[in-house]
Design a protein around this motif. Structure first.
Motif, PDB file in Angstrom:
ATOM      1  N   PHE A  19      40.108  37.216  39.382  1.00 49.45           N
ATOM      2  CA  PHE A  19      39.342  36.159  40.021  1.00 49.45           C
ATOM      3  C   PHE A  19      38.078  35.778  39.268  1.00 49.45           C
ATOM      4  CE2 PHE A  19      41.680  38.407  43.416  1.00 49.45           C
ATOM      5  CZ  PHE A  19      42.510  37.372  43.797  1.00 49.45           C
ATOM      6  N   LEU A  20      37.772  36.486  38.180  1.00 49.71           N
ATOM      7  CA  LEU A  20      36.674  36.071  37.317  1.00 49.71           C
ATOM      8  C   LEU A  20      37.194  35.073  36.286  1.00 49.71           C
ATOM      9  CD1 LEU A  20      34.809  39.441  36.569  1.00 49.71           C
ATOM     10  CD2 LEU A  20      34.195  37.671  38.229  1.00 49.71           C
ATOM     11  N   PRO A  21      36.339  34.176  35.802  1.00 51.33           N
ATOM     12  CA  PRO A  21      36.800  33.155  34.845  1.00 51.33           C
ATOM     13  C   PRO A  21      36.914  33.675  33.422  1.00 51.33           C
ATOM     14  CG  PRO A  21      34.486  32.828  35.334  1.00 51.33           C
ATOM     15  CD  PRO A  21      34.941  33.948  36.217  1.00 51.33           C
ATOM     16  N   ILE A  22      37.656  34.799  33.251  1.00 50.36           N
ATOM     17  CA  ILE A  22      37.773  35.399  31.918  1.00 50.36           C
ATOM     18  C   ILE A  22      39.213  35.743  31.552  1.00 50.36           C
ATOM     19  CG2 ILE A  22      35.414  36.307  31.839  1.00 50.36           C
ATOM     20  CD1 ILE A  22      36.488  38.984  32.776  1.00 50.36           C
ATOM     21  N   ILE A  41      37.818  31.281  23.690  1.00 53.57           N
ATOM     22  CA  ILE A  41      36.616  30.580  23.246  1.00 53.57           C
ATOM     23  C   ILE A  41      36.604  29.136  23.753  1.00 53.57           C
ATOM     24  CG2 ILE A  41      35.370  29.690  21.232  1.00 53.57           C
ATOM     25  CD1 ILE A  41      36.391  32.157  19.694  1.00 53.57           C
ATOM     26  N   GLY A  42      37.694  28.419  23.538  1.00 57.79           N
ATOM     27  CA  GLY A  42      37.733  27.000  23.880  1.00 57.79           C
ATOM     28  C   GLY A  42      37.509  26.723  25.350  1.00 57.79           C
ATOM     29  N   PHE A  43      38.241  27.417  26.203  1.00 51.94           N
ATOM     30  CA  PHE A  43      38.077  27.184  27.635  1.00 51.94           C
ATOM     31  C   PHE A  43      36.779  27.792  28.168  1.00 51.94           C
ATOM     32  CE2 PHE A  43      42.712  26.543  27.226  1.00 51.94           C
ATOM     33  CZ  PHE A  43      42.790  25.286  27.815  1.00 51.94           C
ATOM     34  N   GLY A  44      36.238  28.774  27.437  1.00 48.37           N
ATOM     35  CA  GLY A  44      34.920  29.285  27.792  1.00 48.37           C
ATOM     36  C   GLY A  44      33.843  28.235  27.563  1.00 48.37           C
ATOM     37  N   VAL A  45      33.951  27.500  26.460  1.00 49.65           N
ATOM     38  CA  VAL A  45      33.009  26.416  26.173  1.00 49.65           C
ATOM     39  C   VAL A  45      33.100  25.330  27.250  1.00 49.65           C
ATOM     40  CG1 VAL A  45      32.456  24.547  24.564  1.00 49.65           C
ATOM     41  CG2 VAL A  45      32.983  26.837  23.695  1.00 49.65           C
ATOM     42  N   LEU A  46      34.319  24.966  27.639  1.00 46.31           N
ATOM     43  CA  LEU A  46      34.490  23.970  28.694  1.00 46.31           C
ATOM     44  C   LEU A  46      33.891  24.439  30.018  1.00 46.31           C
ATOM     45  CD1 LEU A  46      38.138  22.649  28.107  1.00 46.31           C
ATOM     46  CD2 LEU A  46      35.977  21.467  27.638  1.00 46.31           C
ATOM     47  N   LEU A  47      34.031  25.721  30.320  1.00 41.54           N
ATOM     48  CA  LEU A  47      33.456  26.277  31.543  1.00 41.54           C
ATOM     49  C   LEU A  47      31.946  26.110  31.537  1.00 41.54           C
ATOM     50  CD1 LEU A  47      33.798  28.032  34.156  1.00 41.54           C
ATOM     51  CD2 LEU A  47      33.485  30.036  32.689  1.00 41.54           C
ATOM     52  N   TYR A  78      38.743  43.050  45.499  1.00 41.19           N
ATOM     53  CA  TYR A  78      37.918  42.727  46.670  1.00 41.19           C
ATOM     54  C   TYR A  78      36.429  42.792  46.311  1.00 41.19           C
ATOM     55  CZ  TYR A  78      36.258  42.635  51.481  1.00 41.19           C
ATOM     56  OH  TYR A  78      35.607  42.288  52.650  1.00 41.19           O
ATOM     57  N   LEU A  79      36.028  43.861  45.635  1.00 42.90           N
ATOM     58  CA  LEU A  79      34.631  43.989  45.224  1.00 42.90           C
ATOM     59  C   LEU A  79      34.231  42.867  44.274  1.00 42.90           C
ATOM     60  CD1 LEU A  79      34.375  47.850  44.675  1.00 42.90           C
ATOM     61  CD2 LEU A  79      33.363  46.519  46.524  1.00 42.90           C
ATOM     62  N   CYS A  80      35.157  42.507  43.396  1.00 48.23           N
ATOM     63  CA  CYS A  80      34.894  41.436  42.437  1.00 48.23           C
ATOM     64  C   CYS A  80      34.646  40.108  43.148  1.00 48.23           C
ATOM     65  CB  CYS A  80      36.067  41.323  41.477  1.00 48.23           C
ATOM     66  SG  CYS A  80      35.896  39.998  40.276  1.00 48.23           S
ATOM     67  N   ILE A  81      35.485  39.776  44.112  1.00 50.47           N
ATOM     68  CA  ILE A  81      35.322  38.532  44.865  1.00 50.47           C
ATOM     69  C   ILE A  81      33.981  38.519  45.589  1.00 50.47           C
ATOM     70  CG2 ILE A  81      36.233  37.118  46.756  1.00 50.47           C
ATOM     71  CD1 ILE A  81      39.005  38.329  46.092  1.00 50.47           C
ATOM     72  N   TYR A  82      33.677  39.624  46.259  1.00 52.42           N
ATOM     73  CA  TYR A  82      32.438  39.733  47.040  1.00 52.42           C
ATOM     74  C   TYR A  82      31.205  39.539  46.153  1.00 52.42           C
ATOM     75  CZ  TYR A  82      28.583  41.915  49.575  1.00 52.42           C
ATOM     76  OH  TYR A  82      27.365  42.161  50.151  1.00 52.42           O
ATOM     77  N   LEU A  83      31.141  40.268  45.043  1.00 50.86           N
ATOM     78  CA  LEU A  83      29.974  40.204  44.172  1.00 50.86           C
ATOM     79  C   LEU A  83      29.880  38.868  43.439  1.00 50.86           C
ATOM     80  CD1 LEU A  83      30.071  43.825  42.695  1.00 50.86           C
ATOM     81  CD2 LEU A  83      28.530  42.926  44.455  1.00 50.86           C
ATOM     82  N   PHE A  84      31.027  38.326  43.042  1.00 47.60           N
ATOM     83  CA  PHE A  84      31.038  37.049  42.328  1.00 47.60           C
ATOM     84  C   PHE A  84      30.467  35.938  43.209  1.00 47.60           C
ATOM     85  CE2 PHE A  84      33.176  33.067  41.082  1.00 47.60           C
ATOM     86  CZ  PHE A  84      32.784  32.995  39.751  1.00 47.60           C
ATOM     87  N   LEU A  85      30.927  35.853  44.447  1.00 49.52           N
ATOM     88  CA  LEU A  85      30.441  34.818  45.357  1.00 49.52           C
ATOM     89  C   LEU A  85      28.978  35.048  45.750  1.00 49.52           C
ATOM     90  CD1 LEU A  85      33.555  34.312  47.674  1.00 49.52           C
ATOM     91  CD2 LEU A  85      32.733  32.804  45.852  1.00 49.52           C
ATOM     92  N   LYS A  86      28.579  36.303  45.814  1.00 51.25           N
ATOM     93  CA  LYS A  86      27.203  36.631  46.177  1.00 51.25           C
ATOM     94  C   LYS A  86      26.216  36.219  45.090  1.00 51.25           C
ATOM     95  CE  LYS A  86      24.254  40.545  47.513  1.00 51.25           C
ATOM     96  NZ  LYS A  86      24.211  42.011  47.760  1.00 51.25           N
ATOM     97  N   TRP A  87      26.613  36.407  43.830  1.00 51.93           N
ATOM     98  CA  TRP A  87      25.703  36.172  42.713  1.00 51.93           C
ATOM     99  C   TRP A  87      25.930  34.841  41.995  1.00 51.93           C
ATOM    100  CZ3 TRP A  87      26.759  41.710  40.489  1.00 51.93           C
ATOM    101  CH2 TRP A  87      26.058  42.655  41.258  1.00 51.93           C
ATOM    102  N   LEU A  88      26.942  34.089  42.386  1.00 47.13           N
ATOM    103  CA  LEU A  88      27.334  32.920  41.606  1.00 47.13           C
ATOM    104  C   LEU A  88      26.217  31.903  41.460  1.00 47.13           C
ATOM    105  CD1 LEU A  88      29.448  31.318  40.075  1.00 47.13           C
ATOM    106  CD2 LEU A  88      30.315  30.457  42.262  1.00 47.13           C
ATOM    107  N   ASN A  89      25.572  31.555  42.557  1.00 48.65           N
ATOM    108  CA  ASN A  89      24.520  30.540  42.485  1.00 48.65           C
ATOM    109  C   ASN A  89      23.306  31.015  41.702  1.00 48.65           C
ATOM    110  OD1 ASN A  89      25.660  28.300  43.746  1.00 48.65           O
ATOM    111  ND2 ASN A  89      25.167  29.053  45.785  1.00 48.65           N
ATOM    112  N   PHE A 143      27.709  30.255  35.482  1.00 54.45           N
ATOM    113  CA  PHE A 143      28.862  30.625  34.658  1.00 54.45           C
ATOM    114  C   PHE A 143      28.487  31.004  33.227  1.00 54.45           C
ATOM    115  CE2 PHE A 143      30.922  27.823  37.859  1.00 54.45           C
ATOM    116  CZ  PHE A 143      31.821  28.750  38.371  1.00 54.45           C
ATOM    117  N   PHE A 144      27.199  30.901  32.902  1.00 57.05           N
ATOM    118  CA  PHE A 144      26.779  31.154  31.525  1.00 57.05           C
ATOM    119  C   PHE A 144      27.122  32.562  31.033  1.00 57.05           C
ATOM    120  CE2 PHE A 144      23.596  32.162  28.220  1.00 57.05           C
ATOM    121  CZ  PHE A 144      23.921  31.172  27.310  1.00 57.05           C
ATOM    122  N   PRO A 145      26.923  33.633  31.836  1.00 60.97           N
ATOM    123  CA  PRO A 145      27.289  34.979  31.350  1.00 60.97           C
ATOM    124  C   PRO A 145      28.776  35.110  31.012  1.00 60.97           C
ATOM    125  CG  PRO A 145      25.867  35.139  33.278  1.00 60.97           C
ATOM    126  CD  PRO A 145      26.267  33.699  33.152  1.00 60.97           C
TER     127      PRO A 145
END
Length: 266
Positions: A18-21, A122-128, A231-242, A246-248
């Motif tokens: 669920f992470l953009p990687i 790399i390419g889709f990371g740049v687009l992100l 589950y932990l990934c979803i929780y932390l990602f949504l908590k810290w996203l704003n 997406f830069f990191p």
């Protein structure tokens, strides 16, 4: 597989689904770079089940509301935001399903390489990063329409290419369309449910029709670890996203892609 391979691959699947990687890239690379034996069909089914359990558990209340509203809309009752969201998810899923049926064999044969993963990472990371840096954030779920949903759906179909990242490309498309980070992430996560269910179901059917000997202890460990980590990934990602944006993830993809290119060409 050895026990540490089981633990590593299950955690990798849960953390990267669920992470953009790109989870597919991270599952392909250990076998190619570390000369590990392929994890096999049964283990693929296990980690898909684990991530499906995680996403359904996290969004259980939303899913119930969406499904109930969708069923009521089928009976001709008044359309609501939840019923429309259900239809948008169905519509956005179609391009990826069609692309999978048409191109899965070609992609499996020709595109599952370290070189391809390096360039797509790399390419889709740049687009992100570009979508998050320059995309507006003035749209919410109420602004979804046929065109925007199909745009996200066709973007999702690109995730069949290893290294693209299903969650990453759908969030990228949503951000380019002007949807906020939370809206883009939530829709991407809900959109993953039918595809994970379909992919896991197809792999399960394939497994049942084969003569594969199943190591049930490894399967159970894979399900549990991938579910907990996802589950932990979803929780932390949504908590810290704003806060972090997406830069990191762009930086991570850039470093990973460059490291893979060095492996390929040195």
């Amino acid at each position: 597989m050895l026990w540490y391979q089981i633990v590593f691959l299950a955690l990798i699947q849960g953390l990267t689904e669920f992470l953009p990687i790109s989870s597919s890239a991270h599952l392909i690379l250990p076998a190619q770079l570390l000369n590990w034996q392929d994890q096999g069909l049964a283990f693929d089914v296990a980690v898909h089940v684990g991530t499906l359990i995680a996403i359904i558990t996290y969004f259980r209340k939303d899913i119930v509301q969406i499904v109930v509203a969708w069923c009521l809309s089928l009976k001709g009752q008044q359309s609501t935001s939840d019923s429309r969201l259900a239809w948008w998810i169905c519509l956005a899923t179609l391009p990826a399903c069609l692309a999978g049926l048409l191109f899965d064999d070609f992609i499996s044969t020709h595109l599952r390489s370290v070189e391809v993963i390096a360039y797509t990472t790399i390419g889709f990371g740049v687009l992100l990063w570009l979508s998050d840096r320059y995309g507006a954030s003035n749209k919410t779920e109420q602004d979804f329409g046929i065109k925007s949903v199909l745009y996200i759906g066709f973007a999702q179909a690109l995730a069949l290419i290893p290294g693209t990242s299903r969650s990453g490309i759908t969030m990228t498309a949503a951000r380019f369309l002007g949807f906020g980070r939370e809206t883009a992430a939530r829709f991407s996560f809900l959109l993953s449910i039918p595809l994970i269910l379909a992919a896991g179901g197809l792999k399960f059917i394939e497994l049942m029709s084969s003569n594969t000997v199943v190591d049930w202890v490894s399967i159970l460990v894979g399900v549990v670890l991938s579910a907990i980590s996802a589950y932990l990934c979803i929780y932390l990602f949504l908590k810290w996203l704003n806060t972090i944006g997406f830069f990191p993830f762009f930086i991570y993809r850039l470093i990973l892609g460059c490291a893979l290119l060095r492996i390929v060409y040195v």
